[in-house]
Each structure stands twice: as structure tokens, then as C-alpha cells.
Design an enzyme around this catalytic site. Structure first.
Site, PDB file in Angstrom:
ATOM      1  N   ARG A  25       0.850  -1.185   0.000  1.00 35.09           N
ATOM      2  CA  ARG A  25       0.000   0.000   0.000  1.00 35.09           C
ATOM      3  C   ARG A  25       0.895   1.246   0.000  1.00 35.09           C
ATOM      4  O   ARG A  25       2.020   1.218   0.531  1.00 35.09           O
ATOM      5  CB  ARG A  25      -0.887   0.045   1.252  1.00 35.09           C
ATOM      6  CG  ARG A  25      -2.072  -0.906   1.209  1.00 35.09           C
ATOM      7  CD  ARG A  25      -3.144  -0.462   0.201  1.00 35.09           C
ATOM      8  NE  ARG A  25      -4.279  -1.360   0.189  1.00 35.09           N
ATOM      9  CZ  ARG A  25      -4.469  -2.343  -0.700  1.00 35.09           C
ATOM     10  NH1 ARG A  25      -3.585  -2.555  -1.662  1.00 35.09           N
ATOM     11  NH2 ARG A  25      -5.555  -3.082  -0.652  1.00 35.09           N
ATOM     12  N   HIS A  54      -1.632   0.713  -9.738  1.00 34.08           N
ATOM     13  CA  HIS A  54      -2.293  -0.215  -8.808  1.00 34.08           C
ATOM     14  C   HIS A  54      -2.985  -1.355  -9.580  1.00 34.08           C
ATOM     15  O   HIS A  54      -4.174  -1.610  -9.391  1.00 34.08           O
ATOM     16  CB  HIS A  54      -3.316   0.524  -7.910  1.00 34.08           C
ATOM     17  CG  HIS A  54      -3.704  -0.281  -6.692  1.00 34.08           C
ATOM     18  ND1 HIS A  54      -4.052   0.292  -5.490  1.00 34.08           N
ATOM     19  CD2 HIS A  54      -3.794  -1.628  -6.500  1.00 34.08           C
ATOM     20  CE1 HIS A  54      -4.357  -0.661  -4.617  1.00 34.08           C
ATOM     21  NE2 HIS A  54      -4.199  -1.837  -5.214  1.00 34.08           N
TER      22      HIS A  54
HETATM   23  P1  NDP Z   1      -1.881 -11.909   4.119  1.00 36.44           P
HETATM   24  O1  NDP Z   1      -2.709 -11.471   5.265  1.00 36.44           O
HETATM   25  O2  NDP Z   1      -2.116 -13.246   3.532  1.00 36.44           O
HETATM   26  O3  NDP Z   1      -0.328 -11.828   4.521  1.00 36.44           O
HETATM   27  C1  NDP Z   1       0.214 -10.738   5.185  1.00 36.44           C
HETATM   28  C2  NDP Z   1       1.662 -11.038   5.486  1.00 36.44           C
HETATM   29  O4  NDP Z   1       2.252  -9.855   6.057  1.00 36.44           O
HETATM   30  C3  NDP Z   1       1.829 -12.150   6.523  1.00 36.44           C
HETATM   31  O5  NDP Z   1       2.947 -12.952   6.218  1.00 36.44           O
HETATM   32  C4  NDP Z   1       2.084 -11.379   7.823  1.00 36.44           C
HETATM   33  O6  NDP Z   1       2.858 -12.066   8.774  1.00 36.44           O
HETATM   34  C5  NDP Z   1       2.894 -10.207   7.278  1.00 36.44           C
HETATM   35  N1  NDP Z   1       2.849  -9.091   8.234  1.00 36.44           N
HETATM   36  C6  NDP Z   1       1.776  -8.420   8.691  1.00 36.44           C
HETATM   37  N2  NDP Z   1       2.149  -7.488   9.595  1.00 36.44           N
HETATM   38  C7  NDP Z   1       3.488  -7.594   9.706  1.00 36.44           C
HETATM   39  C8  NDP Z   1       4.449  -6.945  10.509  1.00 36.44           C
HETATM   40  N3  NDP Z   1       4.114  -5.991  11.386  1.00 36.44           N
HETATM   41  N4  NDP Z   1       5.746  -7.302  10.369  1.00 36.44           N
HETATM   42  C9  NDP Z   1       6.107  -8.289   9.507  1.00 36.44           C
HETATM   43  N5  NDP Z   1       5.237  -8.967   8.733  1.00 36.44           N
HETATM   44  C10 NDP Z   1       3.940  -8.625   8.835  1.00 36.44           C
HETATM   45  O7  NDP Z   1      -2.046 -10.769   3.005  1.00 36.44           O
HETATM   46  P2  NDP Z   1      -1.887 -10.943   1.420  1.00 36.44           P
HETATM   47  O8  NDP Z   1      -0.586 -11.574   1.146  1.00 36.44           O
HETATM   48  O9  NDP Z   1      -3.102 -11.552   0.849  1.00 36.44           O
HETATM   49  O10 NDP Z   1      -1.885  -9.396   0.966  1.00 36.44           O
HETATM   50  C11 NDP Z   1      -0.914  -8.501   1.471  1.00 36.44           C
HETATM   51  C12 NDP Z   1      -1.221  -7.095   0.974  1.00 36.44           C
HETATM   52  O11 NDP Z   1      -0.924  -6.978  -0.405  1.00 36.44           O
HETATM   53  C13 NDP Z   1      -2.686  -6.664   1.053  1.00 36.44           C
HETATM   54  O12 NDP Z   1      -3.046  -6.299   2.362  1.00 36.44           O
HETATM   55  C14 NDP Z   1      -2.712  -5.494   0.099  1.00 36.44           C
HETATM   56  O13 NDP Z   1      -2.339  -4.314   0.785  1.00 36.44           O
HETATM   57  C15 NDP Z   1      -1.621  -5.847  -0.914  1.00 36.44           C
HETATM   58  N6  NDP Z   1      -2.180  -6.193  -2.219  1.00 36.44           N
HETATM   59  C16 NDP Z   1      -1.900  -5.352  -3.278  1.00 36.44           C
HETATM   60  C17 NDP Z   1      -2.363  -5.630  -4.523  1.00 36.44           C
HETATM   61  C18 NDP Z   1      -2.007  -4.767  -5.667  1.00 36.44           C
HETATM   62  O14 NDP Z   1      -2.569  -4.933  -6.767  1.00 36.44           O
HETATM   63  N7  NDP Z   1      -1.060  -3.858  -5.511  1.00 36.44           N
HETATM   64  C19 NDP Z   1      -3.201  -6.824  -4.790  1.00 36.44           C
HETATM   65  C20 NDP Z   1      -3.421  -7.643  -3.614  1.00 36.44           C
HETATM   66  C21 NDP Z   1      -2.920  -7.326  -2.382  1.00 36.44           C
HETATM   67  P3  NDP Z   1       2.310 -13.429   9.452  1.00 36.44           P
HETATM   68  O15 NDP Z   1       2.405 -14.473   8.346  1.00 36.44           O
HETATM   69  O16 NDP Z   1       3.255 -13.680  10.543  1.00 36.44           O
HETATM   70  O17 NDP Z   1       0.904 -13.171   9.850  1.00 36.44           O
HETATM   71  C1  OXD Z   2      -6.092  -5.796  -3.151  1.00 39.71           C
HETATM   72  C2  OXD Z   2      -5.614  -4.843  -4.148  1.00 39.71           C
HETATM   73  O1  OXD Z   2      -5.935  -5.551  -1.952  1.00 39.71           O
HETATM   74  O2  OXD Z   2      -5.923  -5.027  -5.347  1.00 39.71           O
HETATM   75  O3  OXD Z   2      -6.619  -6.855  -3.542  1.00 39.71           O
HETATM   76  O4  OXD Z   2      -4.935  -3.887  -3.796  1.00 39.71           O
END
Ligand code: NDP
Ligand code: OXD
Length: 309
Positions: free
Chosen positions: A224, A272
């Protein structure tokens, strides 16, 4: 009972069609044509208009139409007691993996320099690059991060991963928590942020973190915009600490036309679109969650509000 789609910038019509293709008997309303507000028990939201989800007296649950939920969690008009789900989908994660792999290869192979050479009609051999000599660090080992890790590993990149809690994944050196952040950052050629935006991760990509990275590292942010301190990035690019930034997400979207990032020679912008939820691929999980909400059951892919993701 009705289901409301409150989605800006995501084409509500195709979402409605995909939901109806799963179940033709659904009563689907599209904001702002909500009809009787008291009918709506479930909402599908993406960047909803302010107050779009307020004053819905029968609302029992919400799903984000994407993986991220930061905007919904930040929205003070959405009651905190409402369960919130998000999308988990192989195609969505696959698209993110491809985005990361594509840009890692683009950077490794010096593709931007090659384009410049072509513009100058200049024939000069540049090394094609060896993935085995490049280390990519993935922040966030969730649905998105794990797919990126897998694809990078499959073509021979060295991969390090960082998450909140300890993890063990094939082909990756894993690190967790703030205590292991420095070890994770060591030796990276490319740092990729695929974190959710939470109070702990906001502004994480800042001058302090940049100074702990190897000089000349590349960064990629598809988490983000709120993860990145934009002013600190410009300084780090100018002083050579960071070689280039590939950015898919921004503090303000759409990126304002006069934003300094647009014309920066070492910033590569995508609008995005690293990974989009495809309605046909995810409609069935939404319809299943609607069914669960009506039956008083827990939804799939629930968000932990306390954790922020
Ligand atoms: P998940 O919830 O599956 O995974 C999040 C990961 O981030 C986990 O491994 C988690 O750790 C880690 N995490 C969270 N907080 C911390 C922290 N404080 N320190 C270290 N690691 C942390 O999310 P997704 O993988 O599905 O998606 C991640 C993000 O990607 C979304 O929230 C969105 O913002 C972004 N996104 C962007 C898109 C785009 O088109 N640009 C499309 C889709 C998503 P743990 O495993 O230990 O819980
Ligand atoms: C999502 C994105 O969070 O597209 O899925 O950013």
C-alpha cells in the site's frame, strides 16, 4: 434479504453479473441504488464512498473485494462488531507473483537501460544477469508473498522473506519480527513490500530502513502507498542509497498529475494493477460468505481486526 455492492473503481456491473451467475436468485443492489436500506444484510466493498456502509440497520457482514482491508478498517462509519472477510484467490496471488517476477527480471537484466539504448540507436552489450547472484527480499509471507517467493525461487533467485511470526518455507531464508529485520535486509539486491497496511507497517519504508539496506538496492512496493515515506524515497534515490523504485501503490490514488514521481528517471510506476480480483474467479467465495452470514455461520477468510489484516 439483499446483498449490496459498494465498489468504486472496480466495475460494479461485472461484479453483479458474476454474483448472479453463481446464484440467479440473489437480490443484488449496487450503491447508490440501495432501495430499502433495511433489506441489506451483506456488503461487498472496495473503496466505498464515504458513509456508503453507514445506516444499514440489518447489515451482518462485509467482504472486501480485494485482499487488502486497510480502508475498510480505517472507515469510522463501519461498526467494529461487523465481521469482515477478504479475498483469498489463487489467480489473485498468481498475478502478484508474476508482477514481482517480471520486475525482478526487468531489473536484473537492465531492461530500462536497454530501452534507453534503443531510443539512442545504440548497440552496446549489457550482461543478461544471473538470478543466482541476486537476492530478493520479500516483506510479507502471506498469500501474495508466498506466491512471489515460489516464482522467484523457481527461476533461481536467492530469496529471503520477512513476516510477523516465524515461518518455514521451502527455498527461502525466513526472518520475523523487528528483531530480525536487520538480518533480513542484509545483502538484498531488491526489496519487495507485500505487507498489509497496519499501524505496525505504516511508513515502514522510510529513511531509517533505507539506511540499513545495502547501498544501491532496488525497491518495489505493491503493498500500500502508506508503507512508503515518499519524501524519504526521493532523498534516497538522489543520494544513491536506492537505485530505483518500482511502485504500484501510492499514498494518493490516482497519483496526482503533478506528483514528482511521474517524471523521476528511476521511478517505475504502475497504476495499482499488480493483481486484480477477477469477479468470475472470486464470486463463488462471496456467495458462500453471503450464505453463511444469512445462516449465522462464520465467514471464510475472516480478517482479524485486532491484528489489522
Ligand atoms: P496476508 O494477510 O495473507 O499476509 C500478510 C503477510 O504480512 C503475513 O505474512 C504477515 O505475517 C505479514 N505481516 C503483517 N504485519 C506484519 C508486521 N508488522 N511485520 C512483519 N510482517 C507482517 O495478506 P496478502 O498476502 O493476501 O496481501 C498482502 C497485501 O498486499 C494486502 O493487504 C494489500 O495491501 C496488498 N495487495 C496489493 C495488490 C495490488 O494490486 N497492488 C493486490 C493484492 C494485495 P504473518 O504471516 O506472521 O501473519
Ligand atoms: C487488493 C488490491 O488488496 O488489489 O486486492 O490492492
Amino acid at each position: 434479504m439483499s446483498l449490496l455492492i459498494a465498489a468504486r473503481g472496480m466495475g460494479a456491473t461485472k461484479w453483479k453479473a458474476a454474483l448472479l451467475a453463481c446464484d440467479a436468485n440473489l437480490d443484488v443492489r449496487v450503491w447508490p441504488d440501495i432501495g430499502n436500506a433495511g433489506d441489506i444484510v451483506f456488503a461487498c466493498a472496495w473503496n466505498p464512498a464515504p458513509h456508503a456502509l453507514a445506516n444499514l440497520p440489518s447489515l451482518r457482514g462485509i467482504t472486501s473485494l480485494g485482499a487488502g482491508v486497510d480502508r475498510l478498517l480505517e472507515d469510522p462509519t463501519i461498526p467494529e462488531y461487523l465481521p469482515l472477510a477478504r479475498i483469498i484467490d489463487e489467480r489473485l496471488a498468481g498475478a502478484m507473483g508474476e508482477y514481482v517476477l517480471f520486475h525482478a527480471l526487468r531489473l536484473l537484466r537492465g531492461y530500462d537501460a536497454l530501452r534507453q539504448q534503443q531510443a539512442c540507436h545504440e548497440w552496446r552489450h549489457l550482461p543478461s544477469g544471473d538470478p543466482g547472484r541476486w537476492t530478493v527480499g520479500i516483506m510479507g509471507l502471506g498469500e501474495m508473498g508466498r506466491c512471489a517467493v515460489q516464482l522467484l525461487h523457481s527461476v533461481g533467485f536467492r530469496v529471503k522473506g520477512w513476516s510477523r511470526r516465524p515461518k518455514s518455507l521451502q527455498g527461502v531464508e525466513t526472518y520475523s519480527g523487528k528483531n530480525e529485520l536487520d538480518s533480513f535486509l542484509q545483502g538484498l539486491d531488491l526489496l519487495v513490500c507485500l505487507l498489509p497496511l497496519t499501524s505496525e507497517t505504516r511508513d515502514l519504508l522510510n529513511a531509517d530502513l533505507f539506511s540499513r539496506l545495502p547501498r544501491g538496492v532496488h525497491i518495489l512496493n505493491a503493498g500500500r502507498g502508506g508503507h512508503l515515506n515518499e519524501a524519504d524515497l526521493l532523498v534516497a534515490l538522489d543520494n544513491g542509497q536506492i537505485s530505483s523504485a518500482t511502485l504500484d501503490v501510492f499514498a494518493t490514488e490516482p497519483l496526482p498529475v503533478d506528483h514528482p514521481f511521474w517524471d523521476h528517471p528511476r521511478i517505475y510506476i504502475t497504476p495499482h494493477n499488480a493483481a486484480d480480483s477477477e469477479p468470475d474467479s472470486v464470486a463463488s467465495q462471496i456467495v458462500e460468505n453471503y450464505r453463511r452470514i444469512k445462516a449465522g455461520q462464520a465467514m471464510l477468510n475472516l480478517v482479524n481486526r485486532g491484528q489489522g489484516y
